[in-house]
Write a protein that holds these residues in place. Structure first.
Motif, PDB file in Angstrom:
ATOM      1  N   LYS A 269       0.829  -1.214   0.000  1.00 42.25           N
ATOM      2  CA  LYS A 269       0.000   0.000   0.000  1.00 42.25           C
ATOM      3  C   LYS A 269       0.869   1.273   0.000  1.00 42.25           C
ATOM      4  N   MET A 270       1.983   1.239   0.714  1.00 40.74           N
ATOM      5  CA  MET A 270       2.817   2.430   0.803  1.00 40.74           C
ATOM      6  C   MET A 270       3.506   2.772  -0.519  1.00 40.74           C
ATOM      7  N   ALA A 271       3.528   1.828  -1.440  1.00 39.30           N
ATOM      8  CA  ALA A 271       4.116   2.128  -2.755  1.00 39.30           C
ATOM      9  C   ALA A 271       3.319   3.216  -3.471  1.00 39.30           C
ATOM     10  N   TYR A 272       2.018   3.371  -3.120  1.00 37.14           N
ATOM     11  CA  TYR A 272       1.176   4.385  -3.751  1.00 37.14           C
ATOM     12  C   TYR A 272       1.184   5.704  -2.986  1.00 37.14           C
ATOM     13  N   TYR A 273       1.863   5.785  -1.888  1.00 33.12           N
ATOM     14  CA  TYR A 273       1.804   6.974  -1.038  1.00 33.12           C
ATOM     15  C   TYR A 273       2.266   8.254  -1.755  1.00 33.12           C
ATOM     16  N   PRO A 274       3.397   8.262  -2.449  1.00 35.21           N
ATOM     17  CA  PRO A 274       3.848   9.516  -3.079  1.00 35.21           C
ATOM     18  C   PRO A 274       2.821  10.095  -4.055  1.00 35.21           C
ATOM     19  N   SER A 275       2.258   9.239  -4.894  1.00 41.12           N
ATOM     20  CA  SER A 275       1.284   9.742  -5.880  1.00 41.12           C
ATOM     21  C   SER A 275      -0.019  10.171  -5.201  1.00 41.12           C
ATOM     22  N   PHE A 276      -0.419   9.471  -4.141  1.00 40.87           N
ATOM     23  CA  PHE A 276      -1.655   9.822  -3.433  1.00 40.87           C
ATOM     24  C   PHE A 276      -1.504  11.174  -2.727  1.00 40.87           C
ATOM     25  N   VAL A 277      -0.351  11.386  -2.078  1.00 37.85           N
ATOM     26  CA  VAL A 277      -0.106  12.656  -1.385  1.00 37.85           C
ATOM     27  C   VAL A 277      -0.047  13.806  -2.385  1.00 37.85           C
ATOM     28  N   LYS A 278       0.483  13.555  -3.543  1.00 39.67           N
ATOM     29  CA  LYS A 278       0.587  14.585  -4.576  1.00 39.67           C
ATOM     30  C   LYS A 278      -0.796  15.039  -5.023  1.00 39.67           C
ATOM     31  N   SER A 279      -1.733  14.104  -5.040  1.00 40.25           N
ATOM     32  CA  SER A 279      -3.098  14.452  -5.460  1.00 40.25           C
ATOM     33  C   SER A 279      -3.830  15.265  -4.398  1.00 40.25           C
ATOM     34  N   LEU A 280      -3.331  15.221  -3.127  1.00 41.70           N
ATOM     35  CA  LEU A 280      -3.976  15.963  -2.046  1.00 41.70           C
ATOM     36  C   LEU A 280      -3.579  17.438  -2.026  1.00 41.70           C
ATOM     37  N   GLY A 281      -2.482  17.765  -2.648  1.00 44.89           N
ATOM     38  CA  GLY A 281      -2.029  19.152  -2.635  1.00 44.89           C
ATOM     39  C   GLY A 281      -1.478  19.511  -1.272  1.00 44.89           C
ATOM     40  N   GLU A 282      -2.000  20.613  -0.697  1.00 44.11           N
ATOM     41  CA  GLU A 282      -1.522  21.101   0.593  1.00 44.11           C
ATOM     42  C   GLU A 282      -2.281  20.524   1.784  1.00 44.11           C
ATOM     43  N   GLN A 283      -3.249  19.672   1.527  1.00 41.81           N
ATOM     44  CA  GLN A 283      -4.047  19.131   2.627  1.00 41.81           C
ATOM     45  C   GLN A 283      -3.233  18.138   3.457  1.00 41.81           C
ATOM     46  N   LYS A 284      -3.498  18.139   4.761  1.00 43.59           N
ATOM     47  CA  LYS A 284      -2.870  17.197   5.680  1.00 43.59           C
ATOM     48  C   LYS A 284      -3.974  16.488   6.458  1.00 43.59           C
ATOM     49  N   GLY A 285      -3.762  15.205   6.695  1.00 46.93           N
ATOM     50  CA  GLY A 285      -4.776  14.472   7.436  1.00 46.93           C
ATOM     51  C   GLY A 285      -4.391  13.014   7.615  1.00 46.93           C
ATOM     52  N   ILE A 286      -5.418  12.172   7.788  1.00 44.59           N
ATOM     53  CA  ILE A 286      -5.223  10.737   8.030  1.00 44.59           C
ATOM     54  C   ILE A 286      -5.473   9.975   6.731  1.00 44.59           C
ATOM     55  N   ILE A 287      -4.507   9.190   6.344  1.00 42.54           N
ATOM     56  CA  ILE A 287      -4.638   8.346   5.147  1.00 42.54           C
ATOM     57  C   ILE A 287      -4.802   6.915   5.632  1.00 42.54           C
ATOM     58  N   ASN A 288      -5.968   6.362   5.409  1.00 43.74           N
ATOM     59  CA  ASN A 288      -6.267   5.006   5.890  1.00 43.74           C
ATOM     60  C   ASN A 288      -5.989   4.000   4.764  1.00 43.74           C
ATOM     61  N   MET A 289      -5.093   3.059   5.033  1.00 41.17           N
ATOM     62  CA  MET A 289      -4.717   2.030   4.048  1.00 41.17           C
ATOM     63  C   MET A 289      -4.990   0.616   4.562  1.00 41.17           C
ATOM     64  N   GLU A 290      -5.891   0.498   5.536  1.00 40.84           N
ATOM     65  CA  GLU A 290      -6.147  -0.834   6.089  1.00 40.84           C
ATOM     66  C   GLU A 290      -6.797  -1.754   5.063  1.00 40.84           C
ATOM     67  N   VAL A 291      -7.833  -1.255   4.391  1.00 43.92           N
ATOM     68  CA  VAL A 291      -8.518  -2.085   3.383  1.00 43.92           C
ATOM     69  C   VAL A 291      -8.299  -1.466   2.010  1.00 43.92           C
ATOM     70  N   GLY A 292      -8.941  -0.327   1.805  1.00 41.31           N
ATOM     71  CA  GLY A 292      -8.674   0.418   0.581  1.00 41.31           C
ATOM     72  C   GLY A 292      -7.731   1.553   0.935  1.00 41.31           C
ATOM     73  N   VAL A 293      -7.902   2.686   0.239  1.00 40.43           N
ATOM     74  CA  VAL A 293      -7.117   3.880   0.560  1.00 40.43           C
ATOM     75  C   VAL A 293      -8.079   5.071   0.530  1.00 40.43           C
ATOM     76  N   TYR A 294      -8.249   5.716   1.655  1.00 44.61           N
ATOM     77  CA  TYR A 294      -9.095   6.919   1.679  1.00 44.61           C
ATOM     78  C   TYR A 294      -8.460   7.923   2.635  1.00 44.61           C
ATOM     79  N   PHE A 295      -8.892   9.192   2.468  1.00 47.52           N
ATOM     80  CA  PHE A 295      -8.273  10.318   3.160  1.00 47.52           C
ATOM     81  C   PHE A 295      -9.304  11.042   4.024  1.00 47.52           C
ATOM     82  N   GLU A 296      -8.816  11.427   5.248  1.00 45.28           N
ATOM     83  CA  GLU A 296      -9.649  12.221   6.153  1.00 45.28           C
ATOM     84  C   GLU A 296      -8.806  13.390   6.631  1.00 45.28           C
ATOM     85  N   ALA A 297      -9.234  14.595   6.325  1.00 40.50           N
ATOM     86  CA  ALA A 297      -8.443  15.793   6.695  1.00 40.50           C
ATOM     87  C   ALA A 297      -8.488  16.015   8.188  1.00 40.50           C
ATOM     88  N   PHE A 298      -7.443  16.605   8.680  1.00 43.80           N
ATOM     89  CA  PHE A 298      -7.412  16.966  10.126  1.00 43.80           C
ATOM     90  C   PHE A 298      -8.469  18.016  10.388  1.00 43.80           C
TER      91      PHE A 298
END
Length: 298
Positions: A269-298
């Motif tokens: 799952k972490m192999a996709y982290y750089p591209s996923f973070v790039k798509s978020l822009g300046e947002q920071k939050g929780i990236i859940n990779m337990e099952v799928g991959v979804y983002f929750e902003a702080f």
């Protein structure tokens, strides 16, 4: 009277007749036979004398040879005895001399293990019996590996006439366990070193709440599969075990994001982290990779 005289004269004449009746050839043969018969004792004596002289000469020739053979035989018996006696004396002198005692003990191959810790665990001291330590080396080496978890292998080797070197091969430190403001080395074999330090050394990641066991072993394996860029982006990894899942982890990233994942699928799952973070822009939050991959902003 006249008749008796005639008879006696007749007898004398008849007795002399055989000698006078021999031919000259027969007389010559008889003479030679008599000479030969008289010479035989002389010849026999000369033969016996010559034979005796020959025997004496033969013994004179053999005597030096016999003496030489006896001398060689005596030397063959004497040399091993002298060698054995000399060897025994040398062995005795060696074991009562300082050469049979340990003069120095050193350690090689250590990077993180303290040399003095290795020497103390080995219980080798200056003045101890050199050969007693050598013949008990297997037990000593096993004790060092048991007491010092970071020691992968150890071999006792001679370093000069009467000194030893303990050649160490260490397990690599793959992470540090942070606990109570102390850092404990986590080794490639999943063991946690008992000795702590106040600061971490180098770039290994910081693990929290981990214990020796399957979860830590799997975490070490998954982390080793990450790329260098992703490894450098991780600040620390915290184990969040639960009753339902003992493989949950929380990863604090250097960019300010928080990742939640499961250890068995962490590397994938972490192999996709750089591209996923790039798509978020300046947002920071929780990236859940337990099952799928979804983002929750702080």
């Amino acid at each position: 009277m006249a008749n008796w005289n005639k008879r006696s004269s007749y007898k004398k004449k008849t007795a002399q007749e055989p000698a006078s009746s021999l031919t000259p050839w027969e007389q010559e043969q008889q003479k030679r036979a008599a000479e030969q018969t008289s010479e035989e004792p002389v010849i026999n004596k000369e033969k016996k004398k010559a034979k005796a002289e020959k025997k004496v000469v033969s013994m004179e020739h053999k005597l030096p040879r016999l003496k030489e053979q006896r001398r060689k035989k005596m030397l063959r018996r004497l040399i091993p005895m002298v060698f054995l006696f000399s060897f025994t004396i040398l062995v005795i002198l060696y074991f009562i001399s300082p050469l049979s005692r340990i003069s120095k003990v050193t350690v090689s191959g250590t990077n993180e293990v303290f040399d003095q810790s290795v020497i103390d665990t080995s219980q080798l001291k200056k003045g101890d019996s050199l050969w007693e330590a050598y013949f008990n080396r297997d037990k000593m080496e096993q004790e060092i590996k048991t007491e010092l978890n970071q020691v992968k292998s150890v071999h006792l080797k001679f370093d000069g006439v009467n000194s030893y070197v303990l050649a160490i091969d260490e397990y690599k430190t793959v992470a540090y366990l942070a606990k109570d403001d102390q850092y404990y080395n986590i080794l490639e074999n999943g063991k946690i070193v008992k000795e702590s330090r106040k600061v971490s050394i180098g770039n290994p990641p910081i693990f929290k709440n981990f214990k020796e066991g399957p979860a830590l072993d799997e975490m070490i394996l998954q982390y080793s599969q990450l790329s260098s860029d992703i490894k450098n982006s991780i600040s620390d990894i915290e184990h969040q075990s639960s009753k339902t899942d003992d493989y949950l982890i929380k990863i604090n990233m250097n960019d300010g994001n928080l990742v939640q994942a499961s250890i068995p699928s962490f590397a994938e799952k972490m192999a996709y982290y750089p591209s996923f973070v790039k798509s978020l822009g300046e947002q920071k939050g929780i990236i859940n990779m337990e099952v799928g991959v979804y983002f929750e902003a702080f």
